[in-house]
Design a protein around this motif. Structure first.
Motif, PDB file in Angstrom:
ATOM      1  N   LYS A 174      -8.079   3.995   4.242  1.00  0.00           N
ATOM      2  CA  LYS A 174      -7.628   3.830   5.259  1.00  0.00           C
ATOM      3  C   LYS A 174      -6.827   5.278   5.872  1.00  0.00           C
ATOM      4  CE  LYS A 174      -6.199  -0.992   5.147  1.00  0.00           C
ATOM      5  NZ  LYS A 174      -4.937  -1.806   4.811  1.00  0.00           N
TER       6      LYS A 174
ATOM      7  N   GLU B 217       0.823  -1.446   0.064  1.00  0.00           N
ATOM      8  CA  GLU B 217      -0.060   0.033  -0.064  1.00  0.00           C
ATOM      9  C   GLU B 217       0.995   1.365   0.021  1.00  0.00           C
ATOM     10  OE1 GLU B 217      -4.116  -1.694   2.330  1.00  0.00           O
ATOM     11  OE2 GLU B 217      -2.354  -0.904   3.332  1.00  0.00           O
TER      12      GLU B 217
ATOM     13  N   ALA C 211      -8.725   1.142  -1.316  1.00  0.00           N
ATOM     14  CA  ALA C 211      -8.377   0.747   0.134  1.00  0.00           C
ATOM     15  C   ALA C 211      -7.645   1.806   0.950  1.00  0.00           C
ATOM     16  CB  ALA C 211      -7.845  -0.692   0.146  1.00  0.00           C
TER      17      ALA C 211
END
Length: 217
Positions: A196, A159, A192
């Motif tokens: 987050k 990520e 995502a």
């Protein structure tokens, strides 16, 4: 003769820029664009010496992505960001990506002509008001660095790689090529990550990457 092109999604702004160039014997407006994609295509086709880009056009990251793509062209032009927005973070990000300057759209015609000529000579231009705000932004950025790093530390390694590439202005397809992932997989990672870190869009994610030092690695 300086070949100039500019990109802005407002017809009136483009008309105003065009009007400011009337009578300048050494500047020729060779092209215009109303979004980032057409700005890149126009720059690729016309090979201007100087490009003025609205930093925020049809999407929050449109000008940023166009800037990156234009500066990757063979023999890229000098590029300056032109905007009405008082956005210090966008200034920092644009300059970090290689912009040669940052000007406000309410610039006086004579000052804009000087800026275009300075850019064509290889100089850098920065509106005095923007320069003062950049000092403040740098101080604020230093204070924001630790929270940004803490937030990035909560992400997985993959990520963080995605956020770093977003910070470089890459599209989902380009990120997929870098990381050997499908575009659909990258799209999932981006969604995502935005969730987050509490980011509303890719520009906010890019700014987090900038503050957190991912773009310096």
């Amino acid at each position: 003769m300086i070949k100039l092109m500019f990109a802005d999604d407002e017809d009136l702004v483009r008309a105003s820029l065009r009007g400011m160039m009337v009578g300048a014997p050494d500047i020729e407006v060779v092209g215009e664009a109303n979004d980032g994609r057409s700005a890149v295509e126009t720059a690729r086709r016309l090979h201007p010496d100087v490009v003025l880009l609205d930093i925020k056009m049809r999407a929050p990251d449109d000008g940023i992505r166009a800037l990156r793509a234009i500066l990757e062209l063979p023999n890229p032009p000098a590029a300056a960001m032109l905007t009405t927005f008082d956005m210090d973070e966008y200034v920092s990000l644009a300059l970090r990506l290689g912009a040669n300057g940052f000007l406000l759209k309410d610039i006086e015609p004579a000052a804009l002509l000087r800026a275009v000529r300075d850019l064509a000579r290889g100089g850098a231009v920065l509106d005095p008001g923007v320069a003062a705000r950049m000092v403040r932004a740098h101080r604020e950025g230093q204070r924001a660095a630790q929270p940004a790093r803490k937030l990035l530390a909560s992400l997985s390694e993959r990520e963080r790689e995605v956020v770093a590439l977003i910070g470089q202005g890459l599209s989902n397809a380009e990120i997929g090529g870098k990381l050997h992932l499908s575009e659909a997989t990258v799209k999932g990672y981006v969604s995502a990550v935005l969730s987050k870190i509490g980011a509303a869009n890719r520009v906010q994610a890019a700014l987090l990457a900038y503050r957190g030092g991912l773009l310096d690695q």
